[in-house]
Design a protein around this motif. Structure first.
Motif: not given
Length: 363
Positions: A334, A348, A341-343, A339, A332
């Motif tokens: 992100a 994004k 949402r995008f790696q 929070h 991960d």
């Protein structure tokens, strides 16, 4: 302590140092026959420790005495960086910065070289333990500190003369983490825990709070012992320092050994996205990881930026958990600030669209 290595083993160093950058999580497939998790995917927390090469600047020889080990000879290298010299001063700005100037002269002088050769010969003859003096490189960490951390790294394997020759060959050279540790290896970590200052018994030991109407406070221990023996026993919870304690944790599994400049350090055979290990927005209160790094399973003592000593394991591992081959499927990256949402930044922008500054840059 350092691992005991047979005399016939290859001569090598046994530990290195790094800075704790932060944590993330990974997805992997368990390969442990007989386990309920076998062939199943599990999500686990991992810690990233940034480990730029350390520089060897000295050799220390120890002899055995009835009271334990004692330093016998110490030889420093000819060139020592200002980062290392800062460690020898309380106030670098006001100092004359003359540390180890005579050491350099000794290497350049013919009589000095004879003295150095004599010291190395005496080490090989009398010493039982040889260690290398190494320092970190703060300029590579991008942190505020300028003063290098210095540590002794033990040299194991071979005869004492082989160790001295090896240690001498390491002087002024970098010691890289990828030459020391490998993936799926079990290592030990040594560091200082996060400090919490002076704390009371309820916070420090988890004792039960007294009833609400208790006189003079209720976050206390009601009875700290009998009349006799007329002293407070060591086992009675008391207020005091909590945290900032030296700890050694054994058997931490290495999930990945990352290299500097690898744009795919967080990619896997199952996740082919080109992404580095640094999450979006950087690690909390640390920033970017641009150097070599280790990914260890689980947590590591201390806050971010804390110096961690990484050491070869003292044990011979036979358990399946230790010998298991790690098959990473996803790492991960992100954002850890909210929070995420995008790696990646590209992901994004593909979803959210370009920002005004991006459009202006394209024009």
């Amino acid at each position: 302590a350092s691992p005991l290595v047979p005399t016939k083993a290859v001569v090598s160093t046994q530990s290195t140092g790094g800075h704790k950058a932060g944590m993330t999580h990974i997805l992997r497939e368990v390969d442990r026959v007989g386990s309920r998790s076998h062939k199943k995917e599990v999500v686990e927390a991992v810690t990233i420790i940034e480990t730029p090469p350390m520089i060897a600047v000295g050799v220390v020889g120890y002899i055995e005495t009835p009271r334990g080990l004692r330093t016998f000879k110490t030889v420093f290298s000819q060139h020592i960086s200002d980062e290392c010299k800062r460690r020898f001063y309380k106030n670098w700005y006001r100092s004359k910065k003359k540390a180890h100037t005579r050491t350099a002269q000794k290497w350049a002088d013919e009589d000095g070289q004879k003295s150095i050769e004599s010291d190395f010969a005496k080490m090989a003859k009398y010493c039982t333990v040889i260690r290398v003096l190494c320092h970190t490189q703060p300029k590579l960490f991008k942190l505020k500190e300028k003063k290098a951390h210095i540590m002794e790294i033990q040299v194991n394997g071979g005869e004492v003369a082989d160790k001295v020759t090896f240690a001498r060959s390491m002087l002024e050279k970098p010691i890289s983490v990828k030459d020391l540790f490998s993936e799926n290896e079990m290592i030990d970590i040594i560091g200082v825990t996060q400090g919490h200052g002076f704390k009371g018994v309820t916070y420090r030991w988890g004792t039960k709070k007294l009833p609400r109407k208790t006189h003079k406070g209720l976050r206390k221990v009601a009875c700290i012992g009998a009349w006799h023996p007329s002293k407070v026993c060591w086992s009675v919870p008391r207020a005091g320092q909590f945290g900032y304690h030296h700890r050694t944790e054994v058997n931490k599994k290495v999930y990945r050994v990352g290299t500097k400049g690898d744009a795919k350090s967080a990619s896997t055979p199952f996740d082919l996205t080109d992404k580095a290990i640094t999450p979006m927005g950087g690690f909390h209160h640390y920033g970017q990881v641009n150097e070599d790094f280790l990914m260890l399973k689980g947590c590591v003592m201390g806050p971010r930026k804390r110096v961690i000593t990484l050491r070869k394991s003292l044990l011979v591992h036979t358990k399946r958990v230790a010998l298991e081959k790690v098959n990473l499927k996803f790492i991960d990256t992100a954002s850890k600030w909210g929070h995420g949402r995008f790696q990646t930044d590209a992901e994004k922008k593909a979803f959210m669209g370009l920002l005004k500054k991006d459009r202006e840059a394209m024009e």
